[in-house]
Each structure stands twice: as C-alpha cells, then as structure tokens.
Design an enzyme around this catalytic site. Structure first.
Site, mmCIF file in Angstrom:
data_model
loop_
_atom_site.group_PDB
_atom_site.id
_atom_site.type_symbol
_atom_site.label_atom_id
_atom_site.label_comp_id
_atom_site.label_asym_id
_atom_site.label_seq_id
_atom_site.Cartn_x
_atom_site.Cartn_y
_atom_site.Cartn_z
ATOM 1 N N TYR A 286 -14.590 19.786 10.786
ATOM 2 C CA TYR A 286 -14.119 18.605 11.510
ATOM 3 C C TYR A 286 -14.538 18.683 12.974
ATOM 4 O O TYR A 286 -14.972 17.697 13.565
ATOM 5 C CB TYR A 286 -12.591 18.496 11.424
ATOM 6 C CG TYR A 286 -12.087 17.192 11.994
ATOM 7 C CD1 TYR A 286 -11.905 16.078 11.176
ATOM 8 C CD2 TYR A 286 -11.830 17.059 13.362
ATOM 9 C CE1 TYR A 286 -11.481 14.872 11.704
ATOM 10 C CE2 TYR A 286 -11.413 15.854 13.898
ATOM 11 C CZ TYR A 286 -11.234 14.761 13.071
ATOM 12 O OH TYR A 286 -10.821 13.564 13.589
ATOM 13 N N PHE B 105 -30.871 -8.428 21.826
ATOM 14 C CA PHE B 105 -30.775 -8.100 20.408
ATOM 15 C C PHE B 105 -29.381 -8.503 19.943
ATOM 16 O O PHE B 105 -28.418 -8.382 20.701
ATOM 17 C CB PHE B 105 -31.064 -6.619 20.101
ATOM 18 C CG PHE B 105 -31.012 -6.386 18.625
ATOM 19 C CD1 PHE B 105 -32.012 -6.902 17.821
ATOM 20 C CD2 PHE B 105 -29.926 -5.767 18.022
ATOM 21 C CE1 PHE B 105 -31.941 -6.792 16.427
ATOM 22 C CE2 PHE B 105 -29.855 -5.648 16.636
ATOM 23 C CZ PHE B 105 -30.863 -6.149 15.844
ATOM 24 N N THR B 106 -29.291 -8.932 18.694
ATOM 25 C CA THR B 106 -28.060 -9.545 18.180
ATOM 26 C C THR B 106 -26.798 -8.710 18.428
ATOM 27 O O THR B 106 -25.874 -9.148 19.112
ATOM 28 C CB THR B 106 -28.221 -9.815 16.676
ATOM 29 O OG1 THR B 106 -28.624 -8.605 16.038
ATOM 30 C CG2 THR B 106 -29.269 -10.899 16.424
ATOM 31 N N ASP C 81 -32.570 1.126 24.686
ATOM 32 C CA ASP C 81 -32.341 1.022 23.254
ATOM 33 C C ASP C 81 -33.509 1.760 22.605
ATOM 34 O O ASP C 81 -34.632 1.256 22.573
ATOM 35 C CB ASP C 81 -32.297 -0.448 22.828
ATOM 36 C CG ASP C 81 -32.009 -0.601 21.335
ATOM 37 O OD1 ASP C 81 -32.422 0.288 20.558
ATOM 38 O OD2 ASP C 81 -31.393 -1.610 20.954
ATOM 39 N N LYS D 11 -33.760 3.775 12.321
ATOM 40 C CA LYS D 11 -35.119 3.275 12.511
ATOM 41 C C LYS D 11 -36.069 4.464 12.679
ATOM 42 O O LYS D 11 -36.242 5.246 11.751
ATOM 43 C CB LYS D 11 -35.165 2.336 13.717
ATOM 44 C CG LYS D 11 -34.686 0.917 13.398
ATOM 45 C CD LYS D 11 -33.232 0.760 13.511
ATOM 46 C CE LYS D 11 -32.771 -0.669 13.423
ATOM 47 N NZ LYS D 11 -31.304 -0.751 13.487
ATOM 48 N N ARG E 175 -35.553 -14.606 11.957
ATOM 49 C CA ARG E 175 -35.337 -14.177 13.340
ATOM 50 C C ARG E 175 -35.627 -15.383 14.219
ATOM 51 O O ARG E 175 -36.663 -15.488 14.857
ATOM 52 C CB ARG E 175 -36.237 -12.993 13.726
ATOM 53 C CG ARG E 175 -35.964 -11.714 13.000
ATOM 54 C CD ARG E 175 -34.890 -10.810 13.594
ATOM 55 N NE ARG E 175 -33.527 -11.176 13.304
ATOM 56 C CZ ARG E 175 -32.504 -10.300 13.338
ATOM 57 N NH1 ARG E 175 -32.702 -9.036 13.631
ATOM 58 N NH2 ARG E 175 -31.274 -10.688 13.111
ATOM 59 N N PHE F 118 -26.044 -14.818 11.233
ATOM 60 C CA PHE F 118 -27.199 -14.694 10.341
ATOM 61 C C PHE F 118 -26.935 -13.788 9.151
ATOM 62 O O PHE F 118 -27.538 -13.951 8.092
ATOM 63 C CB PHE F 118 -28.429 -14.197 11.117
ATOM 64 C CG PHE F 118 -28.227 -12.857 11.768
ATOM 65 C CD1 PHE F 118 -27.612 -12.764 13.008
ATOM 66 C CD2 PHE F 118 -28.633 -11.691 11.144
ATOM 67 C CE1 PHE F 118 -27.400 -11.518 13.601
ATOM 68 C CE2 PHE F 118 -28.433 -10.450 11.728
ATOM 69 C CZ PHE F 118 -27.810 -10.372 12.959
HETATM 70 N N1 F0G Z 1 -30.921 -2.224 18.539
HETATM 71 C C1 F0G Z 1 -31.994 -2.695 17.887
HETATM 72 C C2 F0G Z 1 -33.247 -2.980 18.636
HETATM 73 C C3 F0G Z 1 -31.915 -2.921 16.510
HETATM 74 O O1 F0G Z 1 -32.984 -3.396 15.875
HETATM 75 C C4 F0G Z 1 -30.699 -2.652 15.834
HETATM 76 C C5 F0G Z 1 -30.574 -2.913 14.413
HETATM 77 C C6 F0G Z 1 -29.616 -2.171 16.571
HETATM 78 C C7 F0G Z 1 -29.772 -1.964 17.917
HETATM 79 C C8 F0G Z 1 -28.296 -1.900 15.925
HETATM 80 O O2 F0G Z 1 -28.350 -0.742 15.190
HETATM 81 O O3 F0G Z 1 -28.032 -1.521 12.838
HETATM 82 O O4 F0G Z 1 -27.792 0.884 13.482
HETATM 83 O O5 F0G Z 1 -26.084 -0.755 14.161
HETATM 84 N N2 F0G Z 1 -31.400 -3.598 13.782
HETATM 85 C C9 F0G Z 1 -31.421 -3.853 12.360
HETATM 86 C C10 F0G Z 1 -32.643 -4.663 12.054
HETATM 87 C C11 F0G Z 1 -30.170 -4.441 11.826
HETATM 88 O O6 F0G Z 1 -32.806 -5.038 10.883
HETATM 89 O O7 F0G Z 1 -33.459 -4.909 12.937
HETATM 90 P P1 F0G Z 1 -27.521 -0.535 13.838
#
Ligand code: F0G
Length: 462
Positions: free
Chosen positions: A75, A127-128, A218, A261, A385, A452
C-alpha cells in the site's frame, strides 16, 4: 538501377495475436443506430479496425508483461513507485512525481492545486479534459497557439508553436497574478497531432519565467514531438530522441502525463513537478481523489510496466516506425486526394470534414456524421474532433464552433499492420467517392460534461 529501400519497419516481431472480425453491413447498420451514431458508444466486438484512440490501446512488449510480475503491491512505499519515480527523473528530468489513475487525474490535482476562481490559463489549443478541469477549478482557458494551427492545409512544420506576441499580450492584459501557469501540449492533439519546436517552447519558458509564471507540459505525446524536432528543427538531426525529450521538459516546470499514450501502457499517468510546495499540495490532494501518493491510482504492477514503457518509448527505431506508420496512412490518403490535416500528425491522420462534406453545415455535425459513415463502410472506428468535442462556452452556453472540424484516425502503438492501414485507406477513399450521400445529424441527447463521449444523434434524412 539502385533499389530504393524503405526507411523503417516494425522493430519487433509478433508473439501473441488477438483475432478481429469483419462484420456485415447489416450488423454495422444496427450497431451504429444502437450507438446513437456516436463511435464511443459502439461495442468493440462490433469494430474491425479500432482507430478510436491511441490512448491505452498500445501493445505492451514482452519486457513490460514480464515487469508486471515484478510489481510490488505494498500500500505504501512500493518498490515499483520508486522505480517509476526514478524513470521520470531520469528521462523527463522532473523532481517530484505523484502517480494518478490516468492523465485527467493529474489534470485534476494540478488544476485544484494551482488555479483559483477568475484565473486565466493560456495554452497552445485546448484539450477536452484539460480545459474542463481548468474550468471546474474556476479558470478560463485562452488559446495562444499560432493561427496556422487552425488551418488544415497550412504546412507549417511546427503548428503546435505558441504565438509569443499574443501570449505576452494575454499576460499583460490579465496580469501575472491571474495566470497560475501556461499549459503547453506536446504534439497538439486537437490541431491534428502537430508538434511544438524546441526554440518555441524555450522562448515560452523564458517569457513565462520573466513574469514569474510556471509552464506545465502535457507530456502525453512528447516522444512523438521529439521525433518531429529531430526530423525538422535545424541543429537537432544528430541528437537522440531521449536528449530532445529531456531538453524539451527542461524548459517547463512540470508535466501532466497520460501514460496511456507515448509511454506504452494501457492505464496510468502522473503529475511531475520541480516545485516542492506544488508537489506537497498535489500529493495531499491525491489522497482524496486518487490514492496514497506512492501509488495514486495505479497498481504496483502497472507502475512497473510504465517504468519499462517510458524507457522503450524513447528507442529511436520504435518512434521512427510508430510515426512512420502514421505517415504511411496519411500519404496514401493525400495521394488519393482525400482532404486531411497537413502535415500528417504524430498519432493519427485527421480527415478534414469541412472539405470532405462541404454540403453538411457545422451545426449538423459533419465530422460526427463522417465517423459514422466510415464505420458503416468497413467497421473502422474513428472519432469526431470538431464541434461536438468543442462543447459549449462556459458563460454563454453557446456551442463553440472550432475552425477545425475533423475526424481522427488515431493509430494505436505497435498494434496494427501495414495491411490494416491499406484497408483503412481503401475505406476512406470509398466513403470519399460517395460523400454526397452522407447527410448531417441532429443531437438527441447531450450530457453536461465532455459531451462527445456520450452524446447521441440521429440522421437528418434517410
Ligand atoms: N491530454 C491529452 C493531450 C490527451 O490526448 C488526453 C487524452 C489527456 C490529456 C487525458 O488523458 O485520457 O489519460 O485521462 N486523450 C485521449 C484521446 C482520450 O483519445 O486523445 P487520460
């Protein structure tokens, strides 16, 4: 005559395979209807080639699978945490690390630690999830990316660059007290996987630090970015990918990482910073939202696989083949006259839905409709997108209308073959040849956050 030899091939052979199945047209009709014309709501069983995302979909290596067995599931104070911490320090150069369940976990900790209501966060395109966490913490994102990034046919080699004049204007307009950090993405996802140059991120760092403002990277796709620097930025052709990544990170004060990624794992992430006080704040918040600060949201074995994945992601032959495969698909579509974002990005090929479907107005979600049409044609899953992803303005509630209205074909790392890429290209070309038959969509269900992912649609005709 000398034979022209290819510049890359996969630096691995395949030890385990997972069958995929091509469905019938009738099955796909039913599946996409049941999914409300949203590819996020399809079952993966109904998908033939899955280019929804490159996130968490990489194939791990034999060394990573072996590393799983070495996980220390204690833990507190897990040996696997210290191995991960050491990999982050060695390869990215940041001092303090808080593991999180994935990237948005790190975004949550960072935003809650640093942003106060009324703050402004400038960055190189939104980014979303990143923007939503900034907004939920009371901040407002301000886009300071160069204008070329919003133009799908502009072939600027570093469309992820920040407009430095605009950034300084934003700092002067709002005042440094209201800017907790500058949010810089490597290979900007929403711009089509476009890189930032080292010269630019260095200048961003210098400008920000002159005003006493932090820069947070990022880092999800920082290795792909380093590859483009090695290819395109004068003076870096003889530098290793590892050295470029380390230099890029050195101009920033910390990073959020979605390890799903570039770092080649199926789940995980972290927040890494150089400032002890920021670390302490984030580590404390981690125990509320993630887990103890030495595992965050991750199992010990996942931290082991990640430490190994970070190292593998920096191998020159790996990244050349990874981006090479994306460029291969992109070039095929360019040769066929299909409108895509240029230059081709690092993690995927982005179809320009405005140019593809000029008869469908943006209010009828052309990219969403195109992603559904591509799935119907061949079972290839992609993602919208465009206007759906861009959501609504947090004050006015109006739909944000981005200039880029795209369909992303994201390529998972080390998963598909060149034949799969050919199938994808053939399907895109076939949909392109029948593009007049594709009609727009109407949204029938809109969730409150990150719409989305879960929105539902129906076709306006037919
Ligand atoms: N930043 C970027 C540039 C991303 O592309 C993503 C996730 C995140 C942050 C968030 O990370 O998913 O691990 O919580 N992108 C995915 C995509 C969802 O399909 O591009 P996460």
């Amino acid at each position: 005559m000398a034979i022209e030899k290819r510049t890359w091939a996969e630096p691995f052979k395949i030890k385990v395979v997972e069958p995929v199945r091509m469905s019938s047209q009738a099955e796909r009709q039913q599946a996409i209807r049941d999914a409300g014309y949203n590819t996020f709501l399809l079952r993966s069983e109904d998908v033939y080639i899955d280019l929804l995302t490159d996130s968490g979909t990489s194939a791990m290596s034999d060394r990573q699978w072996a590393a799983l067995m070495m996980g220390d599931e204690a833990y507190a104070g897990s040996r696997s945490f210290y191995r991960l911490e050491s990999a982050v320090q060695t390869f990215y150069g940041y001092k303090y690390v808080v593991p999180t369940h994935q990237g948005r976990g790190a975004e949550n900790l960072l935003s809650k630690s640093l942003i106060k209501p009324g703050d402004i966060v400038p960055g190189n395109m939104y980014f979303t999830t990143t923007r939503l966490h900034q907004e939920l913490a009371g901040g407002t994102f301000v886009d300071v990316i160069i204008p070329e990034a919003h133009d799908p046919v502009n072939t600027h080699p570093f469309k992820g660059d920040v407009d430095l004049v605009r950034l300084e204007q934003v700092i002067k307009t709002y005042g440094r007290e209201r800017i907790p950090y500058i949010s810089i993405a490597a290979t900007v996802n929403m711009a089509g996987g476009q890189p930032i140059s080292l010269a630019n991120i260095k200048a961003v760092g210098e400008l920000a630090h002159q005003y006493g403002i932090r820069v947070i990277l990022d880092a999800a796709r920082v290795v792909e970015n380093a590859y483009f620097i090695q290819e395109r930025e004068p003076g870096y052709q003889d530098c290793t990918i590892a050295a470029i990544v380390k230099e890029l990170c050195s101009y920033t004060d910390g990073c959020t990482m979605s390890a799903k990624k570039d770092p080649l794992v199926n789940i995980g992430g972290f927040l890494a910073v150089n400032d002890r006080a920021v670390y302490e704040d984030a580590a404390n918040l981690a125990v509320i939202y993630e887990g103890l600060h030495t595992y965050g949201g991750m199992a010990g074995r996942d931290m082991e696989a990640l430490a190994t994945g970070i190292e593998e992601s920096l191998h020159e032959d790996h990244i050349r083949a990874r981006v090479g495969q994306v460029l291969y698909l992109g070039q095929k579509l360019i040769d066929a006259g299909v409108p895509i974002v240029k230059p081709v990005g690092g993690h995927g090929v982005f179809l320009d839905a405005r140019a593809f479907l000029p008869h469908v107005p943006q209010e009828q979600y052309p990219a969403q409709a195109l992603a559904a049409a591509l799935y119907l044609d061949s079972g290839v899953r992609s993602m919208e997108r465009g206007i759906v992803s861009a959501g609504r303005n947090k004050e006015s509630g109006e739909e944000n209308k981005p200039r880029l209205e795209l369909v992303r074909l994201a390529i998972p790392r080390r998963v598909y073959t060149q034949a799969h890429m050919d199938v994808v290209a053939e399907s895109v070309e076939s949909v392109f040849s029948e593009r007049e038959s594709i009609c727009g969509l109407r949204m029938t269900y809109e969730p409150k956050y990150l719409r989305f992912f879960q929105a539902r649609f129906e076709p306006l005709a037919g």
